[in-house]
Structure formats: structure tokens, C-alpha cells
Design a protein around this motif. Sequence first.
Motif, mmCIF file in Angstrom:
data_model
loop_
_atom_site.group_PDB
_atom_site.id
_atom_site.type_symbol
_atom_site.label_atom_id
_atom_site.label_comp_id
_atom_site.label_asym_id
_atom_site.label_seq_id
_atom_site.Cartn_x
_atom_site.Cartn_y
_atom_site.Cartn_z
ATOM 1 N N CYS A 500 0.846 -1.277 -0.008
ATOM 2 C CA CYS A 500 -0.080 -0.097 -0.034
ATOM 3 C C CYS A 500 0.904 1.198 0.277
ATOM 4 C CB CYS A 500 -1.030 -0.023 1.192
ATOM 5 S SG CYS A 500 -2.446 -1.113 0.869
ATOM 6 N N VAL A 501 1.892 1.361 0.880
ATOM 7 C CA VAL A 501 2.820 2.303 0.878
ATOM 8 C C VAL A 501 3.496 2.727 -0.598
ATOM 9 C CG1 VAL A 501 4.865 3.629 1.988
ATOM 10 C CG2 VAL A 501 3.192 2.501 3.390
ATOM 11 N N GLY A 502 4.070 1.423 -1.083
ATOM 12 C CA GLY A 502 4.652 1.449 -2.439
ATOM 13 C C GLY A 502 3.364 1.500 -3.493
ATOM 14 N N ASN A 503 2.193 1.935 -3.334
ATOM 15 C CA ASN A 503 1.307 1.834 -4.154
ATOM 16 C C ASN A 503 1.196 0.615 -5.321
ATOM 17 O OD1 ASN A 503 1.443 5.594 -4.150
ATOM 18 N ND2 ASN A 503 0.420 4.263 -3.180
ATOM 19 N N ASN A 504 1.454 -0.414 -4.534
ATOM 20 C CA ASN A 504 1.473 -1.491 -5.705
ATOM 21 C C ASN A 504 0.218 -2.029 -5.772
ATOM 22 O OD1 ASN A 504 1.754 -4.738 -6.034
ATOM 23 N ND2 ASN A 504 3.746 -3.916 -6.948
ATOM 24 N N GLY A 505 -0.645 -2.788 -4.781
ATOM 25 C CA GLY A 505 -1.866 -3.302 -4.856
ATOM 26 C C GLY A 505 -1.979 -4.602 -4.801
ATOM 27 N N SER A 506 -0.810 -5.453 -4.969
ATOM 28 C CA SER A 506 -0.814 -6.975 -5.023
ATOM 29 C C SER A 506 -0.826 -7.283 -3.498
ATOM 30 C CB SER A 506 0.633 -7.367 -5.627
ATOM 31 O OG SER A 506 1.468 -7.306 -5.008
ATOM 32 N N ALA A 507 -1.165 -8.577 -3.110
ATOM 33 C CA ALA A 507 -1.362 -8.800 -1.735
ATOM 34 C C ALA A 507 -0.934 -10.171 -1.495
ATOM 35 C CB ALA A 507 -2.748 -8.564 -1.228
ATOM 36 N N PHE A 508 -0.552 -10.441 -0.305
ATOM 37 C CA PHE A 508 -0.729 -11.768 0.129
ATOM 38 C C PHE A 508 -2.206 -11.917 0.378
ATOM 39 C CE2 PHE A 508 3.615 -13.663 1.695
ATOM 40 C CZ PHE A 508 4.215 -13.368 0.457
ATOM 41 N N ALA A 509 -3.092 -12.516 -0.452
ATOM 42 C CA ALA A 509 -4.076 -12.274 -0.343
ATOM 43 C C ALA A 509 -4.988 -12.704 0.620
ATOM 44 C CB ALA A 509 -4.814 -12.320 -1.811
ATOM 45 N N GLY A 510 -4.472 -13.753 1.444
ATOM 46 C CA GLY A 510 -5.248 -14.300 2.371
ATOM 47 C C GLY A 510 -5.660 -13.354 3.431
ATOM 48 N N LEU A 511 -5.114 -12.205 3.420
ATOM 49 C CA LEU A 511 -5.358 -11.262 4.379
ATOM 50 C C LEU A 511 -6.852 -10.496 3.985
ATOM 51 C CD1 LEU A 511 -3.784 -9.277 6.799
ATOM 52 C CD2 LEU A 511 -4.138 -7.552 4.727
ATOM 53 N N THR A 512 -7.587 -10.405 5.327
ATOM 54 C CA THR A 512 -8.861 -9.922 5.120
ATOM 55 C C THR A 512 -8.817 -8.612 5.672
ATOM 56 O OG1 THR A 512 -9.886 -12.067 5.262
ATOM 57 C CG2 THR A 512 -11.348 -10.153 5.463
ATOM 58 N N ALA A 513 -8.984 -7.694 4.941
ATOM 59 C CA ALA A 513 -8.780 -6.282 5.261
ATOM 60 C C ALA A 513 -10.234 -5.633 5.323
ATOM 61 C CB ALA A 513 -8.065 -5.228 4.185
ATOM 62 N N ALA A 514 -11.208 -6.275 4.874
ATOM 63 C CA ALA A 514 -12.748 -5.519 5.252
ATOM 64 C C ALA A 514 -13.417 -7.099 5.743
ATOM 65 C CB ALA A 514 -13.235 -5.111 3.997
ATOM 66 N N PRO A 515 -13.233 -7.285 6.993
ATOM 67 C CA PRO A 515 -13.848 -8.492 7.951
ATOM 68 C C PRO A 515 -15.529 -8.202 7.863
ATOM 69 C CG PRO A 515 -12.989 -6.881 9.348
ATOM 70 C CD PRO A 515 -12.535 -6.536 8.059
ATOM 71 N N ALA A 516 -16.083 -9.420 7.944
ATOM 72 C CA ALA A 516 -17.596 -9.613 8.143
ATOM 73 C C ALA A 516 -18.210 -8.555 9.172
ATOM 74 C CB ALA A 516 -17.993 -10.944 7.972
ATOM 75 N N ASP A 517 -17.304 -8.649 10.362
ATOM 76 C CA ASP A 517 -17.928 -7.727 11.445
ATOM 77 C C ASP A 517 -17.902 -6.306 11.039
ATOM 78 O OD1 ASP A 517 -15.391 -7.430 11.805
ATOM 79 O OD2 ASP A 517 -15.134 -8.486 13.633
ATOM 80 N N GLY A 518 -17.238 -5.889 10.104
ATOM 81 C CA GLY A 518 -17.217 -4.330 9.856
ATOM 82 C C GLY A 518 -16.147 -3.542 10.436
ATOM 83 N N ASP A 519 -15.057 -4.268 11.023
ATOM 84 C CA ASP A 519 -13.996 -3.703 11.755
ATOM 85 C C ASP A 519 -12.991 -2.726 10.764
ATOM 86 O OD1 ASP A 519 -11.536 -2.792 12.987
ATOM 87 O OD2 ASP A 519 -11.424 -4.550 13.988
ATOM 88 N N PRO A 520 -13.181 -1.433 10.719
ATOM 89 C CA PRO A 520 -12.813 -0.633 9.954
ATOM 90 C C PRO A 520 -11.189 -0.480 9.855
ATOM 91 C CG PRO A 520 -13.675 0.746 11.419
ATOM 92 C CD PRO A 520 -14.013 -0.716 12.175
ATOM 93 N N HIS A 521 -10.435 -1.199 10.924
ATOM 94 C CA HIS A 521 -9.157 -0.644 11.157
ATOM 95 C C HIS A 521 -8.041 -1.079 9.963
ATOM 96 C CE1 HIS A 521 -9.969 -0.708 15.795
ATOM 97 N NE2 HIS A 521 -8.673 0.039 15.602
#
Lengths: 605, 197
Positions: A500-521
Amino acid sequence: MNNPNAWLQFALYVGALVLITKPLGLYLVQVLDVQGRTWLDRIVKPFERITYRVCGIDPALEQGWVGYTLSLLIFSLVGMLMTYFILRFQDHLPLNPQGLPGLAPHLAFNTAASFTTNTNWQSYTGESTMSYFSQMVALAIHNFMSAASGIAVAAALVRGIARHSARTIGNFWADIVRVTYYVLVPICLVFALFLVSQGIIQNFKPYTTAKTFEAFTIQVPKVDAAGKPVMAADGKTPVMVDQSVDTQTIVQGPVASQIAIKMLGTNGGGYVNANAAHPFENPTPLSNFFQMLSIFAIPSALTYFLGRMVKNQKHGWSVWCAMFAMFACGVLVCWKAESSGNPIHQKLGVSAADGNMEGKEVRFGIFSSALFATITTDASCGAVNAMHDSFTPIGGLVPMFNIETGEVIFGGVGAGLYGMLIFVILAVFIAGLMVGRTPEYLGKKIEAYDVKLVMLVLMVLSATILGFTAWASVTAWGQAGLNNAGPHGFSEMLYAFSSCVGNNGSAFAGLTAAPADGDPHWDTALGIAMLVGRFLMIVPILALAGNLAGKKLIPSSAGTFRTEGFTFIALLIGTVLLVGALTFLPALAVGPIVEHYLMGAGTLF
Amino acid sequence: MKTLFTELRTSLLLMIVLVVLLCGAYPLAVWAGAQALFPGKANGSLLVDKDGVVRGSTLLAQNFSSDRYFQPRSSAAGNGYDATSSGGTNLGPTSQKLSDSVKAAVAAYRTSNGLGSDAPVPADAVTSSGSGLDPHISVANALIQAGRVAKARGLAPDKIRELIAANTEGRDLGILGEPGVNVLRLNVALDRAAPAK
């Protein structure tokens, strides 16, 4: 590595890249000069003139660095707000045949920041989140605009280097209009049609329901009459019921037009979740080849543009060679790691000759996947044709390290060149310190103010990546997003913030950034990281451009450090690697490096 | 202040012009060209049977699990082969979960194809693809499955191998990528060669 065919693919790729560098570079010289002439003038010029007239732009009026920066920031802000509101209210907007709801505030913020900054990190699943209108307007506009802005900033910096005793560095509006009209749109029109010929879809139909050949049974959570999942007696685990599936819903939409600019503009944001691994985004090895070529096309050509503008073509090619050397090393290491495969799985009976196929597509195989992963992270593209999360530890370290160099190995459109020029100035400064002379770059003294700006850029970026990663790894919200345990879980966090800082956008995509419980962190932290990575880099760079433009030329002497040839290339590579390695090696050691040894020992998490 | 206002006005106007051009005219132009030149591909390479029913896309894997059909790679897309939720397992190399699933898949593959307990298994047969919709399997994987399918259908193994060869998509330009057998097309060809009784 003993696959002769793979070496041929590599040779073909490099050959094609070298071939397009000069013609496209010369073309860019004309496009980035408001007086420049191109063979498309007859068709495009009228559109360009009308645009200037409608918007009240005087293309001949050049701006100083403050004016240029102000225009860029305001234009970016307008675009980001537009995207945010379209995503929030897409359910009230047209072209939404699937009836998809509006996005939550943190997800809309994350996505708007992501596309405005050329990152194209995606916290969502495209095909089940975004309406056609959101894809075509809210997202696609930034695929063009963030690319054009990046090229504009690079052009402004190069002008600053090439000019002397000047007060202006170009006109931002003319730069983005000309880049869009003369470079991005014409190439994309042809490229998109080629991609359709390979099998990428381009339509506005609702999704198609197919009746599959065999029905099969899946387990889904049981829902009550109100549509809420039914919980077991413990109140936590949902009750599962069998459901027979005999249909497949096939995604449709205007994909090809978006994929063309996604690759050419090194954006990387996929139409669907699986990105360029999905057959509708990347159907054949041939489409894969041209997608890889289009990522590096403009960044590579910009090095030629640099040489031409500063009237030292050898300097341009020297920068190219430094980039190429680091690129080739990355490809070889990643390929070696992926073709060696995973010893844990091989012990279970998986054929060792096949390499690591988890998360990879058969039509691309090991080599095309490793090559794509290296290219997409050398550049700030971030499209993926295989899942980096499932790469072997060293195979996954290569993309991560590429991003952490600041994406200067060809890099994003524009961003790669201006990032690399930061390292060039640092290298020249170090060389000056070593021989005890005032450092000079192409006839200009590099002084304390310039070096402070350079260091500001480098320190902000690495501090943001490491600071956020450290914070996430000691908090509950940080760990809640992980898909893997042990060192690989840490790698997922480090990769996310690097990307994200490098403005790349690829991921180790297992990471869930938008969890179902709505945690915005996660969404919020990553969104801030992207904005820091883009704009706290661009502003000091434009300041540097303004400062360089104003300097006087001094004649070169016997003591001048030559910015071409082998010594310069070696020094430049050394500077990039040392800054990258010293800053990130400790973090990489607790992630992929330790995981490599644990994999060899057969440890599982 | 005046500059800020002018800049804002220019930004808004330019944004409107560019939205019309890049988000309206550009995708429409590509759409028109695509529908005129490559209508089948632009609409999803759909496979339609003789009754006009869409049975799938030749670019997307769908689930086949009986012995009579060649089986595609396992899928992590949604609950399996869900074309609206593409994706991989995203499990890393030291994941216990991944190792368990590979172990189970290796055992199942050996049993259903009559392989010995120490025969190496093609990697693509026991791993999930990145998209979860990979339409291909490796040629080695197809040849191992050929015996099982021949037996279940009562077809000669040679005939099966012929069909595999006919549905193998080679390297583009003879160099790019790796050869793969398109499972859906192969299974359709099988049904045509030996229709269900």
C-alpha cells in the motif's frame, strides 16, 4: 531452471521490451512537449483543443513547482471524492443489473484512496461488490488519471533536471491531457480489442446462469426466515446444511476496456477477485505475454525520454541497465524457488518436477507465473496471475523486496522513473562524499536542500511501512485479518503495508482487510498508508524539481562523477539495494527468511 | 484564494470531460468493436447445447466428480467453482491446513486412478489454482485419469488419448506458457463419443 522453453520466453520478453523502448520513448518526448508533433495529431488535436477550451486551460502557460503541485493535489482530491460518493451510493445509480448495495464508509474510503493513488489494492471481491457503473466510472477514471499524473510528475522532474536558471517545470493540465489523449487511449483501444480476441469479455449483459453437467453438494450456513444465519447451541458456530448446486453463474461486464488500462497504466486493480489469474482477465499465455509487456512499456520508454531530455542518451540507458539487472536477478531467484517447489508437499507424494503449483494456473505454469510476479512488483502494477500468498517463502520474498526498494525497477508509470531519480541523486551524493568533492548531477550541484528532500522521501516511506506493520502485528485487529499463522502471518501484514505504501496493490491475499464484522481498522490504516506513499513522495519530488530547475549550469571537469557506464550502474544498484536491504532486512528475517528454513525442516503452522 | 477557485473549477470541468470520454466513449468503442469482430468471445465463450441451454464457459472450470468424466483441479472459488467469487486458497507453504488437504488429495487421486502408494502425483492434480476456475489440467494429469475414464465408459484407451490430444491447448507461438488440457471441452467430446445410456 532446466526448462529451455522458459529461457526462450524470457529472451522473447526482454527482446520485445528493448525493441519498444526507443520508439515509445521518442514518442513520449513529443507528447510531453505542448509544441510536440505526433502522427496522431490529425485525429487527436481537435479533441485536445476542445478540452482546453471547455476547461479554460492555457497549455502554453507554464507553472512553477508550487502551482504544479497545487493543481495535482486538487485534481486528485476531486477525483477521490467523486469515487467515494459513487461507491457509497451505487445502489441509486444506473448500470447495476445485479442490484448490488452501496459500500460501507471505510471500504469506500479505502477503495477511493486506492484507485486515486495508482495502488489498486482491493479489499473487496469485484464481481460481487461493484456495479458496472462503479467499475466503469468510479474506478476506471483513476486507472487513466493516476497513470497520467504519475507520468506528469516524472516529466516535471526530468524538466527540472534538464533546465537551468528556470522558474517553471511545465503545465500539469496540458501534461495529463496530452498523455491521456496521445498515449493511453490510443494504445488501450488497440490493446483492448486484442484482449477480446484472446477471450476477455466486453458486454453490458447481466450475469449468465449456466446449467452445469453434474450437480454437486456444498455446505452452506442455515438461515432463518429473516435471512439471519442460525447458530448452534454454543451461539458461535453457524449450523450448516447441504445444498445441491447444478448451476454456475458466469460473470459478465465491460472487462476488456478496463484490463487494457489496468496493465498499461500499471494500476493492477482487477475486475474480478482473482485478477489476472482469472480466465476472463487473462485467458491465454499470449494475452499474458502482452499484459506483462504493457506493464513495463511506458516505464522503460521513460528512461529513453530521460536520456533524450537531458541530452545524454547514455545516462538514460545506464539507468535502464541498472533497472534491468535487478529485474533479471529477481526473475531468476523467484523462478528457482517456485520450480524447486515445496519439500513438505513433495514428501506427501507430489511430483517434485512440477514445482509449486498451489495458487498457479496450468496455462501459465511456473515460469510465466514467476516472471509475472516479478514484473508486477518491480512496477507498481500489482495485478497478479498467481497467488503470491501461496508462493514458497523465497518466491514470495522477491515480490515483497521488489516493492520495498520503492518500486524503482522500471517501476510504475512515471513513479518508477521519479523514484529511481531519487536514488540517482543519492548515489551521486554518496560518490561525491567518497571522493571529497561537491556532488554534481548532469552539470548541477547537489546541495544540502536537495539531499534533505531525497532523504525525506526515503524515510517517510520506510517509516510508514515498518511503523504500521509493527502496530498491526501487536494488536487484535491486526491479527484478526490473517489467513495464515506463524511467520507467514507476519509476512501477510508486512506485504500489505509494503504494497500500500509502495502503491503496488498486490497482496498476500489471504489477508482480510474488510472483515464481515465491519471492523474498519485494516481498511483505514491501509488507506492512509496509500495516501502517504503517494503524496508525501510526490510533493517533495516536485519541490526538488523546482529547486533543480532554478540552478545554474556548471561546466563539468575532470573531477565530475560520470553518470553513465559501469561504475555508475554498479553504484546505483548498490544504493538501491543497500537502502532497501538495511531498512527491511530485519523485518524480512522474521517473515519469509525464517519461514524458508522452517519449511526445509518440515514445520507446519 | 482566487487561484484555488480557478484550480477547483478546472479540475471539475476536466473531470467531467474525461468521465464522458474515458468512462463513456472508450468502453463503448471497445464494446462496439468487440461485438462486431469477436461476438462469441466478448460474451464469455459460452458453451450452448443443441436445445439452446447455456452449459458453461469453455474458459471456466466447472465441477466434475464422477469417474466417467475427467476431473478439473480443485477449486477455492466460493464453495467450489463459484464463478462470482474467484480466488485461491491463499494458504502459505508452511500451512497445516494446506498440507492436510494436499495429503488427502494425493490419497484420493491415487485410489481413484489405481496408482501405487508411492507413485508421484502431478502437482496440478492436488493443488488449487489461483482463480479457482482454471479450465485446464496438465497433460500428465489427463493421461493418468484416462485409464479410469476408459474403464467407466467402456471406451478404448487409445480413443481417450486421441480425445485428450484433440483438446490440448499447446503453448502460444510454440513458446509461451505451458500446454493444458481443457477439461470441459474434453468432457463434452467424451459425451459425444460415448453418449450416456
